[in-house]
Write an enzyme that holds these catalytic residues in place. Structure first.
Site, PDB file in Angstrom:
ATOM      1  N   SER A  32       0.864  -1.189   0.000  1.00 35.51           N
ATOM      2  CA  SER A  32       0.000   0.000   0.000  1.00 35.51           C
ATOM      3  C   SER A  32       0.893   1.229   0.000  1.00 35.51           C
ATOM      4  O   SER A  32       2.073   1.143   0.376  1.00 35.51           O
ATOM      5  CB  SER A  32      -0.841  -0.007   1.277  1.00 35.51           C
ATOM      6  OG  SER A  32      -1.557   1.202   1.413  1.00 35.51           O
TER       7      SER A  32
ATOM      8  N   TYR B 197      -2.159  -0.249  10.626  1.00 31.30           N
ATOM      9  CA  TYR B 197      -2.147  -0.652   9.206  1.00 31.30           C
ATOM     10  C   TYR B 197      -0.805  -0.286   8.568  1.00 31.30           C
ATOM     11  O   TYR B 197      -0.182  -1.090   7.881  1.00 31.30           O
ATOM     12  CB  TYR B 197      -3.311   0.034   8.487  1.00 31.30           C
ATOM     13  CG  TYR B 197      -3.460  -0.354   7.028  1.00 31.30           C
ATOM     14  CD1 TYR B 197      -3.912  -1.620   6.669  1.00 31.30           C
ATOM     15  CD2 TYR B 197      -3.174   0.555   6.003  1.00 31.30           C
ATOM     16  CE1 TYR B 197      -4.064  -1.975   5.328  1.00 31.30           C
ATOM     17  CE2 TYR B 197      -3.335   0.215   4.670  1.00 31.30           C
ATOM     18  CZ  TYR B 197      -3.777  -1.048   4.333  1.00 31.30           C
ATOM     19  OH  TYR B 197      -3.936  -1.392   3.009  1.00 31.30           O
TER      20      TYR B 197
ATOM     21  N   ALA C 186       2.068   0.194  10.010  1.00 34.65           N
ATOM     22  CA  ALA C 186       3.150  -0.650  10.547  1.00 34.65           C
ATOM     23  C   ALA C 186       3.149  -1.996   9.831  1.00 34.65           C
ATOM     24  O   ALA C 186       4.203  -2.520   9.466  1.00 34.65           O
ATOM     25  CB  ALA C 186       2.974  -0.837  12.047  1.00 34.65           C
ATOM     26  N   SER C 187       1.962  -2.550   9.577  1.00 33.56           N
ATOM     27  CA  SER C 187       1.904  -3.861   8.910  1.00 33.56           C
ATOM     28  C   SER C 187       2.395  -3.755   7.469  1.00 33.56           C
ATOM     29  O   SER C 187       3.119  -4.619   6.984  1.00 33.56           O
ATOM     30  CB  SER C 187       0.479  -4.434   8.970  1.00 33.56           C
ATOM     31  OG  SER C 187      -0.396  -3.767   8.066  1.00 33.56           O
ATOM     32  N   LYS C 188       2.041  -2.688   6.782  1.00 34.71           N
ATOM     33  CA  LYS C 188       2.427  -2.568   5.372  1.00 34.71           C
ATOM     34  C   LYS C 188       3.893  -2.139   5.206  1.00 34.71           C
ATOM     35  O   LYS C 188       4.542  -2.528   4.236  1.00 34.71           O
ATOM     36  CB  LYS C 188       1.482  -1.608   4.640  1.00 34.71           C
ATOM     37  CG  LYS C 188       0.031  -2.125   4.544  1.00 34.71           C
ATOM     38  CD  LYS C 188      -0.098  -3.370   3.686  1.00 34.71           C
ATOM     39  CE  LYS C 188      -1.548  -3.775   3.463  1.00 34.71           C
ATOM     40  NZ  LYS C 188      -1.671  -4.990   2.631  1.00 34.71           N
TER      41      LYS C 188
HETATM   42  N1  LIG Z   1      -8.604  -0.764  -1.369  1.00 36.06           N
HETATM   43  C1  LIG Z   1      -7.584   0.042  -1.222  1.00 36.06           C
HETATM   44  O1  LIG Z   1      -7.713   1.269  -1.340  1.00 36.06           O
HETATM   45  C2  LIG Z   1      -6.199  -0.500  -0.925  1.00 36.06           C
HETATM   46  C3  LIG Z   1      -5.120   0.379  -1.080  1.00 36.06           C
HETATM   47  C4  LIG Z   1      -3.842  -0.087  -0.839  1.00 36.06           C
HETATM   48  C5  LIG Z   1      -3.638  -1.394  -0.475  1.00 36.06           C
HETATM   49  N2  LIG Z   1      -4.705  -2.229  -0.318  1.00 36.06           N
HETATM   50  C6  LIG Z   1      -4.397  -3.621   0.062  1.00 36.06           C
HETATM   51  O2  LIG Z   1      -4.728  -4.459  -1.037  1.00 36.06           O
HETATM   52  C7  LIG Z   1      -5.215  -5.721  -0.573  1.00 36.06           C
HETATM   53  C8  LIG Z   1      -6.596  -5.979  -1.170  1.00 36.06           C
HETATM   54  O3  LIG Z   1      -7.465  -4.943  -0.765  1.00 36.06           O
HETATM   55  P1  LIG Z   1      -8.986  -4.861  -1.242  1.00 36.06           P
HETATM   56  O4  LIG Z   1      -9.349  -3.432  -1.198  1.00 36.06           O
HETATM   57  O5  LIG Z   1      -9.144  -5.642  -2.481  1.00 36.06           O
HETATM   58  O6  LIG Z   1      -9.685  -5.592   0.002  1.00 36.06           O
HETATM   59  P2  LIG Z   1     -11.085  -6.347   0.154  1.00 36.06           P
HETATM   60  O7  LIG Z   1     -11.544  -6.049   1.543  1.00 36.06           O
HETATM   61  O8  LIG Z   1     -11.996  -6.058  -0.975  1.00 36.06           O
HETATM   62  O9  LIG Z   1     -10.637  -7.894   0.060  1.00 36.06           O
HETATM   63  C9  LIG Z   1      -9.818  -8.488   1.030  1.00 36.06           C
HETATM   64  C10 LIG Z   1     -10.080  -9.987   1.036  1.00 36.06           C
HETATM   65  O10 LIG Z   1      -9.202 -10.582   2.014  1.00 36.06           O
HETATM   66  C11 LIG Z   1      -9.908 -11.634   2.627  1.00 36.06           C
HETATM   67  N3  LIG Z   1      -9.310 -11.981   3.932  1.00 36.06           N
HETATM   68  C12 LIG Z   1      -9.236 -11.203   5.036  1.00 36.06           C
HETATM   69  N4  LIG Z   1      -8.666 -11.909   6.044  1.00 36.06           N
HETATM   70  C13 LIG Z   1      -8.373 -13.138   5.552  1.00 36.06           C
HETATM   71  C14 LIG Z   1      -7.781 -14.308   6.107  1.00 36.06           C
HETATM   72  N5  LIG Z   1      -7.360 -14.356   7.389  1.00 36.06           N
HETATM   73  N6  LIG Z   1      -7.639 -15.405   5.313  1.00 36.06           N
HETATM   74  C15 LIG Z   1      -8.063 -15.384   4.027  1.00 36.06           C
HETATM   75  N7  LIG Z   1      -8.631 -14.308   3.449  1.00 36.06           N
HETATM   76  C16 LIG Z   1      -8.788 -13.192   4.211  1.00 36.06           C
HETATM   77  C17 LIG Z   1     -11.334 -11.100   2.772  1.00 36.06           C
HETATM   78  O11 LIG Z   1     -12.278 -12.154   2.977  1.00 36.06           O
HETATM   79  C18 LIG Z   1     -11.519 -10.374   1.433  1.00 36.06           C
HETATM   80  O12 LIG Z   1     -12.088 -11.231   0.473  1.00 36.06           O
HETATM   81  C19 LIG Z   1      -5.186  -5.634   0.945  1.00 36.06           C
HETATM   82  O13 LIG Z   1      -4.004  -6.206   1.418  1.00 36.06           O
HETATM   83  C20 LIG Z   1      -5.201  -4.144   1.213  1.00 36.06           C
HETATM   84  O14 LIG Z   1      -4.599  -3.837   2.451  1.00 36.06           O
HETATM   85  C21 LIG Z   1      -5.971  -1.817  -0.532  1.00 36.06           C
END
Ligand SMILES: NC(=O)c1ccc[n+]([C@@H]2O[C@H](COP(=O)([O-])OP(=O)(O)OC[C@H]3O[C@@H](n4cnc5c(N)ncnc54)[C@H](O)[C@@H]3O)[C@@H](O)[C@H]2O)c1
Length: 261
Positions: free
Chosen positions: A144, A157, A159-161
């Site tokens: 991210s 968040y 810290a994790s990323k």
């Molecule tokens: N949406 C954004 O703006 C954004 C921006 C930067 C980074 N991200 C990162 O990109 C990735 C995808 O984000 P997204 O927006 O598509 O999220 P989303 O919430 O649409 O999808 C996340 C998926 O992860 C699954 N999940 C959560 N915990 C789980 C576990 N313990 N085991 C298996 N599956 C699990 C959920 O069921 C869900 O289907 C994430 O890592 C997020 O942090 C998102």
């Protein structure tokens, strides 16, 4: 990356039931890849599989908690039996909350670290073991912009990323000579289910209405638009194909000019 084919690839996508993971699963299948989704959400995951099958693509869903190494390992064995040796892996499972630092609970810390960082560590271990056997492979960790720049109310968040960035770069170095490339994608705001919830917390932080949140971001991004799914797909296809054969340990900022490091 519009015409790039992915025939012969077997790609595991964690978090593939929703958001970016689901969009990538559908796109890769259209390009000829075989896809396996690892996610907790079976209902949404089966929808994605159905959509792929309707277009004559090949995909399987596995109910997996990516924080559990035994579950991951067991399901990978089935994937390889059903689809063939894995070539690529995307870690997209993730969670995010926006909470003031002093209200961030220990439970939130543990959950966020487990899903965003520990699971990425575990999945990379399982993936790399297999890729060493196969003599090659590519991994993308969905990091991210919060893995690069600080955000108040998102300490846990971030810290994790930031951790995902360190993990990605370290293993990229360790396995560079084994023909295994590990890179990350760092998106800004992508309008997925994740932001459907986050926008209420962000509105509270800025003291604005939830409907004002996305226009607020758009105004402050130099390109004046949010990340589109096509941007994520283009970056992922680039990183999983020979177009990026000399890149490892890198991160692609999908930032519209907002961040440049
Ligand atoms: N949406 C954004 O703006 C954004 C921006 C930067 C980074 N991200 C990162 O990109 C990735 C995808 O984000 P997204 O927006 O598509 O999220 P989303 O919430 O649409 O999808 C996340 C998926 O992860 C699954 N999940 C959560 N915990 C789980 C576990 N313990 N085991 C298996 N599956 C699990 C959920 O069921 C869900 O289907 C994430 O890592 C997020 O942090 C998102």
């Amino acid at each position: 990356m519009n015409n790039e084919r992915m025939d012969g690839k077997v790609i595991i996508i964690t978090g593939g039931s929703s958001g970016m993971g689901a969009a990538l699963a559908k796109d890769f299948a259209k390009r000829g890849a075989k896809v396996a989704i690892f996610d907790l959400d079976k209902l949404k995951g089966m929808h994605v599989i159905q959509e792929i099958e309707n277009l004559k693509g090949k995909a399987l869903f596995f109910e997996v908690d990516v924080t559990n190494k035994q579950e991951i390992e067991a399901k990978v064995e089935i994937v390889e039996k059903e689809l063939g040796p894995i070539t690529s892996w995307i870690n997209s499972a993730g969670i995010s909350r926006m909470v003031p630092f002093l209200s961030s609970s220990e439970e939130l810390w543990d959950l966020t670290m487990n899903v965003n960082l520990k699971a990425t560590f575990l999945c990379c271990q399982v993936a790399i073991k297999k890729m060493l056997e196969h003599g090659k492979g590519e991994i993308i960790n969905m990091s991210s912009l919060s893995g690069k720049k600080a955000s108040s109310w998102q300490t846990v968040y971030c810290a994790s990323k930031f951790g995902v960035q360190g993990l990605t770069q370290s293993i990229a170095k360790e396995f560079a000579s084994d023909n295994i490339r590990i890179n990350s994608i760092c998106p800004g705001i992508v309008q997925t289910e994740m932001w459907e919830k986050l926008k209420y917390e962000y509105a509270q932080k800025r003291n604005i209405n939830p409907e004002e949140v996305m226009p607020y971001f758009e105004q402050n991004i130099p390109m004046h638009r949010l990340v589109e799914m096509e941007d994520v797909i283009n970056a992922a296809v680039f990183l999983l194909t020979d177009n990026s054969s000399y890149l490892t340990g890198q991160s692609i900022n999908l930032a519209g000019g907002e961040w440049m490091d």
